[in-house]
Scaffold this motif. Structure first.
Motif, PDB file in Angstrom:
ATOM      1  N   ALA A  48       0.926  -1.200  -0.049  1.00 39.84           N
ATOM      2  CA  ALA A  48      -0.115   0.009   0.034  1.00 39.84           C
ATOM      3  C   ALA A  48       0.881   1.237   0.175  1.00 39.84           C
ATOM      4  N   LEU A  49       1.928   1.234   0.733  1.00 32.84           N
ATOM      5  CA  LEU A  49       2.577   2.504   0.989  1.00 32.84           C
ATOM      6  C   LEU A  49       3.384   2.662  -0.641  1.00 32.84           C
ATOM      7  N   LEU A  50       3.982   1.437  -1.106  1.00 31.80           N
ATOM      8  CA  LEU A  50       4.872   1.718  -2.367  1.00 31.80           C
ATOM      9  C   LEU A  50       3.812   2.402  -3.445  1.00 31.80           C
ATOM     10  N   PHE A  51       2.633   2.019  -3.441  1.00 31.94           N
ATOM     11  CA  PHE A  51       1.411   2.490  -4.329  1.00 31.94           C
ATOM     12  C   PHE A  51       0.826   3.583  -3.931  1.00 31.94           C
ATOM     13  N   GLY A  52       1.031   4.049  -2.775  1.00 28.86           N
ATOM     14  CA  GLY A  52       0.520   5.206  -2.272  1.00 28.86           C
ATOM     15  C   GLY A  52      -1.091   5.124  -2.240  1.00 28.86           C
ATOM     16  N   ILE A  53      -1.583   3.751  -1.505  1.00 29.34           N
ATOM     17  CA  ILE A  53      -2.909   3.408  -1.522  1.00 29.34           C
ATOM     18  C   ILE A  53      -3.274   3.400  -0.079  1.00 29.34           C
ATOM     19  N   LYS A  54      -4.384   4.064   0.309  1.00 29.15           N
ATOM     20  CA  LYS A  54      -4.763   4.096   1.779  1.00 29.15           C
ATOM     21  C   LYS A  54      -5.648   2.976   2.266  1.00 29.15           C
ATOM     22  N   ARG A  55      -6.269   2.197   1.176  1.00 33.44           N
ATOM     23  CA  ARG A  55      -7.497   1.408   1.565  1.00 33.44           C
ATOM     24  C   ARG A  55      -7.001  -0.190   1.225  1.00 33.44           C
ATOM     25  N   ILE A  56      -7.107  -1.172   2.101  1.00 33.15           N
ATOM     26  CA  ILE A  56      -6.752  -2.498   1.652  1.00 33.15           C
ATOM     27  C   ILE A  56      -7.942  -3.239   2.071  1.00 33.15           C
ATOM     28  N   PHE A  57      -8.476  -3.980   1.092  1.00 29.38           N
ATOM     29  CA  PHE A  57      -9.664  -4.869   1.469  1.00 29.38           C
ATOM     30  C   PHE A  57      -9.032  -6.396   1.385  1.00 29.38           C
ATOM     31  N   PHE A  58      -9.401  -7.063   2.485  1.00 32.21           N
ATOM     32  CA  PHE A  58      -8.843  -8.433   2.557  1.00 32.21           C
ATOM     33  C   PHE A  58      -9.912  -9.413   2.288  1.00 32.21           C
ATOM     34  N   GLY A  59      -9.709 -10.419   1.328  1.00 34.28           N
ATOM     35  CA  GLY A  59     -10.682 -11.311   1.126  1.00 34.28           C
ATOM     36  C   GLY A  59     -10.087 -12.757   1.324  1.00 34.28           C
ATOM     37  N   GLY A  60     -10.960 -13.889   0.783  1.00 31.51           N
ATOM     38  CA  GLY A  60     -10.420 -15.099   0.918  1.00 31.51           C
ATOM     39  C   GLY A  60     -10.895 -15.680   2.099  1.00 31.51           C
ATOM     40  N   PHE A  61     -10.838 -17.244   2.082  1.00 29.97           N
ATOM     41  CA  PHE A  61     -11.489 -17.999   3.123  1.00 29.97           C
ATOM     42  C   PHE A  61     -10.579 -18.009   4.456  1.00 29.97           C
TER      43      PHE A  61
END
Ligand SMILES: Nc1ncnc2c1ncn2[C@@H]1O[C@H](COP(=O)(O)OP(=O)(O)O)[C@@H](O)[C@H]1O
Ligand SMILES: CC(C)(COP(=O)(O)O)[C@@H](O)C(=O)NCCC(=O)O
Ligand SMILES: [Mn+2]
Length: 910
Positions: free
Chosen positions: A377-390
């Motif tokens: 997220a830091l590398l790409f300047g992203i503030k929001r991380i959604f986590f999926g998967g079981f």
């Protein structure tokens, strides 16, 4: 834990077997939750090598000669594809390394009742045919289920037993042969690995879709179309978030399946897989199984709840002699090295508790994924991380750990969010990839999530063969309850402090609130109702929140839990009586009570299990549950009796009203609405009251007690708008929408006379009533007859009802001489699109939405529609909210008053 399943048509495997084996070995039933089904013979797919011969052709949609069927002016006309020979299945699969995820669509039976009322309303309001969308989605349901990949045969059997491998048309018409060209969209490695098996066993081809593409399409769909799909989870607290579509991108999608993919998403179909890690869900389950001998993933997760990782992890304090390393901000309890203590020479695997190992492993893997995600997220300047998967499994500790890592390393800059449909992203994406099903542009308001029986326990699991019919469902409920006493008891909590709080910067989920599987989220069935619309008069649909009472406040939930539990027996009695009190009705009544209690128990355990929950959702859940056990209208005879009694005194009331001055009459009318709102069979206090007198006596008593000022009293402002002051006579409203509540006195002696007054003053009136019964609420189907009866005694009502096309049937013989009344303003009836005592104005019928367009006054009546919901709603026109408060606690909380206090809240458009 007793296992109810998610899907309405599925039963617990053991229970099903019990039924078939005539009740032997019932003690096996509870506590055993097999992950997948062992299907009965009748449901078995043909064995390998069998039945349908291969076809290598990969069919495509043939759009040649595609034509719009019906009216070109409809917003979403049905499109016919005459040359489309291959039958498109509405099943999609994601076959992963660990689990098979299945998303399938089932079509609603065509429920459109083309009654005359609807027709005339539509003509009057200038609407053609709702806004049905294109081929072939005409409303239906989206189901979510999963199987272990190692047990793929169970999945094949399930598909076969539900005939999901046959195309839509073939499923609907069993005479049609299964089309050998049917293709099923599939993603995940198993789409390649198992293609031949699907061909052999089911005779279908798997149409392979790119996995990353599907994950992104699934996530984008969920985040746009499902309300409150995403939530944060910090320190044991879940908070649902609504993300503005315009602010969704970019985000980082981290899918934690067997392995982990990290995808930077910039838009629909615009993404890049930027990273990943091989230390994922498969690692936790694989290593965990070897080290603890656990037999299932859930057991392993459950073990971790009782673990203390400090016995096996090397902590900062272990290295620094019990001290913090404060210079770099590490406390003594920080994990310095996961599993670091296991280097000890004098301990072997057997010397460590499996609980501690499981927790240590879970923390290691979750934390590591959280940290790598943050770095990306830091590398790409992203503030929001959604986590999926079981891997996430809705598990509180896992989510807290990930959130903690993201929060800690980003110093609060980045946010971790989770998804209710966590593991189904890929399968949903594959489903979306069918062309022309029109699902991609569905909006949140067209999707209604339902939790049918079977929902109380964890989502998506298959525990048994599909339940064929109502009878099987009931016996499943009966069996379930014989053994399932624990369902109504709160789930036992782990003793506080045993969850291994010593650790890296601690995600402070307390041991005491982590319960076995409690937080695993339920995934309901998504009902697609393309004709639902957002009520156009909402001032701001984005900020609108229907519920006044938020049940995430635990004491609030407990209170309503008790109220609804106490009311249950009475409701069952009414429901059973409404179906003639037969043995069959009694069985269904019991099953209903069990199912609803199970829902309540599940929610008591995990209030967020079904997503964001308000009181309105709970009241609606009860109605849905009744319908599920085929109680069509539990209060039918009560409503009829009260309608008759009230209609008998209506003429006298009208004479009395007509003898009054305009001003007194208006006040008396509003008083009348408030007084008659006492007839509410959903309120405990009122039901007790009804034993004390006849309907008319209670109505009189209630009216006599009306004393102004009411607890909320804006009558004078309303009166001024209606009658003006001094010489100033304001123009009448153009059209008023009257959201009516209860049958009987409420509508007949309260709302109808008010409607009549508005009509007399030249305002068009639209009575807005429920599409389906709920408690003793009057429905749109019932209203025309009531109005027709009332109109026999009143010219104003008669002319208006005629003008509104309401008297087509009912008045055929009494109307000689009154055929044309074009001068009269019309009285109409529209359905509101719901079957609940409350109303969520983001999801109303297209009919109501159309009627709203010319309205400049809305009147919301009753506790459900004006207090529990919409009390704080703001509108683009004048609004009057009228209700009697029939519950002490609500009165105290909402209006600082007492039971039987009244609310007359007028909010003119400014
Ligand atoms: N019942 C289960 N059986 C096996 N693994 C499960 C189960 N429930 C959750 N998991 C976890 O979910 C992971 C699989 O997640 P999933 O998103 O389905 O990925 P995949 O597509 O790789 O199968 C497993 O590795 C395991 O950590
Ligand atoms: C279900 C209801 C909202 C219906 O009320 P109405 O809209 O008919 O005024 C109401 O009866 C209610 O909140 N009942 C539960 C509270 C109680 O029994 O005290
Ligand atoms: Mn009601």
């Amino acid at each position: 834990m007793a296992g109810l399943t998610e899907d309405p048509e599925l039963g617990i495997n053991d229970i099903k077997e019990e039924t078939e084996r005539n009740n032997k070995h019932i003690d096996k039933v509870v506590g055993v939750v097999a992950e997948e089904s062992v299907l009965g013979e009748r449901d078995m797919a043909p064995p390998a090598g069998g039945l349908i011969h291969r076809s290598s052709s990969r069919p495509q949609l043939d759009l040649s000669k595609a034509a719009i069927q019906g009216n070109f002016e409809e917003r979403n006309p049905t499109i016919l594809l005459p040359n489309q020979s291959d039958d498109i299945s509405h099943l999609a699969l994601d076959i992963g390394g660990s689990l098979i995820k299945l998303v399938y669509f089932s079509r609603h039976e065509d429920q459109s009742i083309n009654d005359k009322r609807k027709k005339t309303v539509k003509e009057r309001l200038g609407i053609s045919n709702g806004n049905r969308r294109s081929y072939p989605i005409l409303g239906g349901r989206l189901h979510f289920v999963k199987f272990e990949t190692s047990k793929i045969n169970h999945c094949l059997d399930f598909i076969y037993s539900k005939q999901l491998h046959r195309g839509m048309d073939a499923r609907w018409n069993s005479e049609l042969p299964a089309n050998e060209n049917t293709v099923i969209k599939a993603t995940g490695g198993g789409a390649y690995k198992f293609a031949d098996l699907f061909k052999e066993r089911l005779g279908v081809s798997l149409d392979k879709e790119d996995e990353m593409n599907c994950l992104v399409a699934g996530a984008n769909f969920l985040l746009k179309a499902i309300r409150h799909e995403a939530f944060t989870h910090m320190e044991g607290q879940k908070e649902f978030v609504q993300i503005d579509h315009n602010e969704l991108f970019p985000y980082l999608l981290v899918n934690i399946g067997s392995g982990v993919s990290m995808i930077k998403v910039d838009g629909d179909g615009k993404f890049q897989r930027v990273s990943g890690t091989n230390v994922g869900g498969g690692t936790y389950w694989g290593l965990g199984r070897l080290l603890t001998k656990c037999k299932s993933f859930d057991d392993l997760l459950e073990l971790s709840q009782r673990g203390n990782n400090g016995t096996i992890d090397m902590l900062v304090g272990d290295i620094y002699g019990g001290m913090d390393y404060s210079k770099i901000g590490l406390s003594a309890s920080t994990i310095a090295s996961s599993f670091g203590k296991a280097i000890s020479d004098n301990k072997e695997l057997e010397d460590y508790r499996p609980e501690d190992i499981s927790l240590s492993l879970l923390r290691m893997i979750s934390y590591n994924i959280g940290q790598i995600s943050y770095l990306n997220a830091l590398l790409f300047g992203i503030k929001r991380i959604f986590f999926g998967g079981f891997f996430i499994r809705g598990h509180a500790y896992t989510m807290d750990t990930i959130s903690f890592a993201v929060h800690f390393w980003s110093k609060g800059e980045a946010q971790a969010m989770f998804l209710r449909h966590e593991g189904f992203l890929g399968a949903l994406g594959a489903f979306m990839s069918y062309e022309k099903h029109g699902l991609d542009d569905l909006m949140a308001h067209q999707l209604v999530e339902r939790f049918p029986m079977g929902a109380p326990y964890t989502g998506g699991k298959i525990h048994g063969p599909p339940l064929g019919d109502l009878n099987e469902k009931i016996s499943w409920m009966e069996k379930f309850l014989q053994k399932g006493t624990e369902i109504t008891a709160p789930v036992p909590m782990a003793p506080p402090g045993t969850t291994g709080l010593g650790g890296f910067e601690v995600p402070s989920s307390k041991g005491g609130i982590l319960r076995s599987d409690a937080s695993a989220l339920n995934v309901g069935v998504l009902h697609l109702v393309p004709s639902l619309e957002v009520f156009p008069l909402l001032a701001d649909p984005k900020t609108y929140e229907p519920n006044t009472i938020d049940l995430s406040d635990h004491s609030e939930f407990e209170y309503w839990f008790t109220v609804l539990s106490e009311h249950l027996q009475d409701l069952v009695d009414k429901a059973v009586a409404s179906e003639g009190g037969t043995d069959d009705a009694k069985r269904r009544g019991d099953a209903f009570a069990r199912a609803f209690s199970a829902h309540l128990a599940r929610l008591l355990e995990e209030p967020a299990a079904y997503g964001k929950l308000g009181l309105a959702n709970l009241l609606e859940l009860r109605e849905e549950c009744l319908r599920e056990f085929q109680f069509v209208d539990a209060y039918r005879s009560i409503k009829q009796r009260e309608n008759e009694a009230s209609l008998a005194v209506l003429p006298d009331l009208l004479i009395e009203l007509d003898s009054m001055s305009e001003e007194t009459r208006l006040l008396t009318l509003i008083e009348g609405v408030l007084a008659a709102n006492i007839f509410d069979w959903g309120a405990r206090a009122c039901v007790d009251l009804y034993h004390k007198g006849t309907i008319i006596e209670i109505y009189r008593m209630s009216r006599n007690k009306m004393q102004r000022p009411w607890r909320v009293d804006d009558f004078d402002v309303f009166k001024e708008r209606m009658l003006g002051s001094g010489d100033k006579k304001p123009p009448p409203h153009r059209r008023a929408l009257l959201f009516v509540d209860n049958a009987g006195a409420d509508v007949v002696l309260g709302m109808l006379p008010l409607a009549r007054e508005l009509l007399r003053r030249g305002t068009e009136v639209v009575l807005v009533a429920n599409s389906l019964p709920a408690l003793n609420d009057v429905t749109a189907m019932e209203l025309p007859e009531i109005v027709a009866e009332a109109a026999k005694h009143c010219d104003i009502l008669r002319r208006a009802a005629e003008a509104g096309g309401l008297l087509v049937d009912a008045m055929i013989n009494t109307l000689d001489g009154y055929k044309e009344n074009s001068s009269s303003v019309p009285l109409m009836v529209v359905e509101n699109g719901c079957g609940s005592p409350c109303i969520d104005l983001r999801q109303v019928s297209s009919e109501l939405a159309a009627a709203a367009k010319d309205a400049d006054l809305i009147i919301l009546e009753g506790m459900g529609r004006a207090l529990h919901t919409n009390f704080n709603a703001q509108f683009k026109c004048d609004a009057l909210k009228l209700a009697m408060v029939k519950n002490q606690r609500l009165a105290e909380k909402l209006i600082n008053g007492n039971i039987y206090d009244c609310v007359c809240r007028y909010e003119p458009l400014r």
